[in-house]
Design an enzyme around this catalytic site. Sequence first.
Site, PDB file in Angstrom:
ATOM      1  N   HIS A 143      -5.884   4.440   2.655  1.00 54.42           N
ATOM      2  CA  HIS A 143      -5.815   3.104   2.035  1.00 54.42           C
ATOM      3  C   HIS A 143      -7.238   2.546   1.942  1.00 54.42           C
ATOM      4  O   HIS A 143      -7.652   1.746   2.783  1.00 54.42           O
ATOM      5  CB  HIS A 143      -4.927   2.208   2.915  1.00 54.42           C
ATOM      6  CG  HIS A 143      -4.526   0.917   2.286  1.00 54.42           C
ATOM      7  ND1 HIS A 143      -3.255   0.398   2.409  1.00 54.42           N
ATOM      8  CD2 HIS A 143      -5.208   0.021   1.543  1.00 54.42           C
ATOM      9  CE1 HIS A 143      -3.179  -0.761   1.768  1.00 54.42           C
ATOM     10  NE2 HIS A 143      -4.357  -1.017   1.244  1.00 54.42           N
ATOM     11  N   ARG A 161     -10.277   0.300   1.115  1.00 48.99           N
ATOM     12  CA  ARG A 161     -10.450  -1.129   0.799  1.00 48.99           C
ATOM     13  C   ARG A 161     -11.920  -1.375   0.477  1.00 48.99           C
ATOM     14  O   ARG A 161     -12.799  -0.666   0.978  1.00 48.99           O
ATOM     15  CB  ARG A 161     -10.058  -1.983   2.006  1.00 48.99           C
ATOM     16  CG  ARG A 161      -8.582  -1.942   2.326  1.00 48.99           C
ATOM     17  CD  ARG A 161      -8.302  -2.643   3.649  1.00 48.99           C
ATOM     18  NE  ARG A 161      -6.897  -2.572   3.995  1.00 48.99           N
ATOM     19  CZ  ARG A 161      -5.981  -3.438   3.597  1.00 48.99           C
ATOM     20  NH1 ARG A 161      -6.334  -4.468   2.855  1.00 48.99           N
ATOM     21  NH2 ARG A 161      -4.736  -3.297   3.958  1.00 48.99           N
ATOM     22  N   THR A 188      -3.490  -6.206   6.846  1.00 48.05           N
ATOM     23  CA  THR A 188      -2.692  -5.035   6.450  1.00 48.05           C
ATOM     24  C   THR A 188      -1.683  -5.492   5.406  1.00 48.05           C
ATOM     25  O   THR A 188      -1.444  -6.684   5.260  1.00 48.05           O
ATOM     26  CB  THR A 188      -1.994  -4.399   7.676  1.00 48.05           C
ATOM     27  OG1 THR A 188      -1.284  -3.221   7.266  1.00 48.05           O
ATOM     28  CG2 THR A 188      -1.030  -5.350   8.357  1.00 48.05           C
ATOM     29  N   GLU A 248      -3.255   4.766  -1.367  1.00 46.82           N
ATOM     30  CA  GLU A 248      -2.585   3.486  -1.551  1.00 46.82           C
ATOM     31  C   GLU A 248      -3.626   2.369  -1.572  1.00 46.82           C
ATOM     32  O   GLU A 248      -4.710   2.508  -0.994  1.00 46.82           O
ATOM     33  CB  GLU A 248      -1.567   3.246  -0.428  1.00 46.82           C
ATOM     34  CG  GLU A 248      -2.202   3.201   0.946  1.00 46.82           C
ATOM     35  CD  GLU A 248      -1.214   3.086   2.092  1.00 46.82           C
ATOM     36  OE1 GLU A 248      -0.077   3.570   1.966  1.00 46.82           O
ATOM     37  OE2 GLU A 248      -1.596   2.506   3.125  1.00 46.82           O
ATOM     38  N   HIS A 297       5.419   1.370   6.711  1.00 51.26           N
ATOM     39  CA  HIS A 297       4.824   0.279   7.473  1.00 51.26           C
ATOM     40  C   HIS A 297       5.588   0.051   8.765  1.00 51.26           C
ATOM     41  O   HIS A 297       6.775  -0.225   8.762  1.00 51.26           O
ATOM     42  CB  HIS A 297       4.726  -1.046   6.695  1.00 51.26           C
ATOM     43  CG  HIS A 297       3.422  -1.733   6.985  1.00 51.26           C
ATOM     44  ND1 HIS A 297       3.179  -2.378   8.170  1.00 51.26           N
ATOM     45  CD2 HIS A 297       2.281  -1.815   6.268  1.00 51.26           C
ATOM     46  CE1 HIS A 297       1.940  -2.845   8.151  1.00 51.26           C
ATOM     47  NE2 HIS A 297       1.369  -2.508   7.024  1.00 51.26           N
ATOM     48  N   ARG A 334     -18.767   3.407  15.498  1.00 51.30           N
ATOM     49  CA  ARG A 334     -20.067   3.933  15.942  1.00 51.30           C
ATOM     50  C   ARG A 334     -20.787   4.544  14.745  1.00 51.30           C
ATOM     51  O   ARG A 334     -20.157   4.854  13.737  1.00 51.30           O
ATOM     52  CB  ARG A 334     -19.885   5.070  16.975  1.00 51.30           C
ATOM     53  CG  ARG A 334     -19.319   4.642  18.297  1.00 51.30           C
ATOM     54  CD  ARG A 334     -20.445   4.197  19.214  1.00 51.30           C
ATOM     55  NE  ARG A 334     -19.925   3.591  20.420  1.00 51.30           N
ATOM     56  CZ  ARG A 334     -19.778   4.223  21.591  1.00 51.30           C
ATOM     57  NH1 ARG A 334     -20.098   5.496  21.689  1.00 51.30           N
ATOM     58  NH2 ARG A 334     -19.325   3.585  22.631  1.00 51.30           N
TER      59      ARG A 334
HETATM   60  N1  PXP Z   1       2.372   1.824   3.440  1.00 51.56           N
HETATM   61  C1  PXP Z   1       1.419   0.929   3.086  1.00 51.56           C
HETATM   62  C2  PXP Z   1       1.424   0.413   1.686  1.00 51.56           C
HETATM   63  C3  PXP Z   1       0.444   0.515   4.001  1.00 51.56           C
HETATM   64  O1  PXP Z   1      -0.489  -0.376   3.631  1.00 51.56           O
HETATM   65  C4  PXP Z   1       0.438   1.075   5.290  1.00 51.56           C
HETATM   66  C5  PXP Z   1      -0.641   0.690   6.251  1.00 51.56           C
HETATM   67  O2  PXP Z   1      -1.861   1.194   5.800  1.00 51.56           O
HETATM   68  C6  PXP Z   1       1.440   1.997   5.616  1.00 51.56           C
HETATM   69  C7  PXP Z   1       2.401   2.347   4.676  1.00 51.56           C
HETATM   70  C8  PXP Z   1       1.513   2.644   6.959  1.00 51.56           C
HETATM   71  O3  PXP Z   1       1.802   1.663   7.923  1.00 51.56           O
HETATM   72  P1  PXP Z   1       1.584   1.992   9.452  1.00 51.56           P
HETATM   73  O4  PXP Z   1       0.126   2.194   9.677  1.00 51.56           O
HETATM   74  O5  PXP Z   1       2.142   0.779  10.142  1.00 51.56           O
HETATM   75  O6  PXP Z   1       2.375   3.232   9.766  1.00 51.56           O
END
Ligand code: PXP
Length: 256
Positions: free
Chosen positions: A48, A50, A116, A79, A209, A23
């Site tokens: 993260h 992008r 991702t 990251e 992840h 939104r």
């Molecule tokens: N580590 C990295 C390098 C990632 O890209 C992500 C997703 O942004 C995560 C950890 C965290 O993963 P999740 O959102 O599945 O907990």
Amino acid sequence: MTQKHPTALSVNLNKIALIRNSREGNFPDVIEHAKICIQAGADGITVHPRPDQRHIRPSDVTALAALVNPMPSVEFNIEGNPFAEPIGDFPGFLELVEQAKPDQCTLVPDNNQQLTSDHGFDLKQSGEQLKPIIKRLQDKGIRVSLFMDPDPEQIALAKEVGADRIELYTGPYAAAYPEQGQAFRDQLEQHKAAALCAAELGLGLNAGHDLNLDNLPAYREIKDLLEVSIGHALTVDALHQGIIPAVKAYKAICQG
Ligand code: PXP
């Protein structure tokens, strides 16, 4: 055997930004959520950014740096893809990181179109390119972690290119967890062996992840796991139980 040392919980706020971006306006407020997570016990905040700014925007990174950097006991982790170039008001990944000066930068081999992160670096291929990048960030006082698969040969290369830590990609571990079968046991063994390899090389160990409240306790059997970064499942748990109880539930596992 369960490890005795606590593992730091870094909460990834991408999904809060994703809802905000659906939104106009600033609701939910990423910075307010960072504060709530920290108050609930998070040891760190991860984002993260992008180039397509689908969730975290450069302005979020700047505001989070202003919030978290002055807090000595809370870590800011950025990251992302070190090769993401400037586009529009995205200044390029490395420029953004250098401006924000986080405690840690986790370099990830994902391309700009990827949904991702879904694999670790192949350092036979990209090691030489990464070396000066790692040094450039370390020279600014930023700890550098590389997103890696649990492959001892590759982890040895992470040491060679100068990384401080690795973050093990836990997607396949998490996918194998629900069946509790041989694939799960194999994954856990692979990750334990990778952790041992990292420890022998003097590399710090992070992981992330698809970790969640179910699969995290078994993963904590891995020795010397310094940090997990968790976003997706924690955000979903927050929908069910509220963000403060959700952060506390993850934190309790990380300390158990
Ligand atoms: N580590 C990295 C390098 C990632 O890209 C992500 C997703 O942004 C995560 C950890 C965290 O993963 P999740 O959102 O599945 O907990």
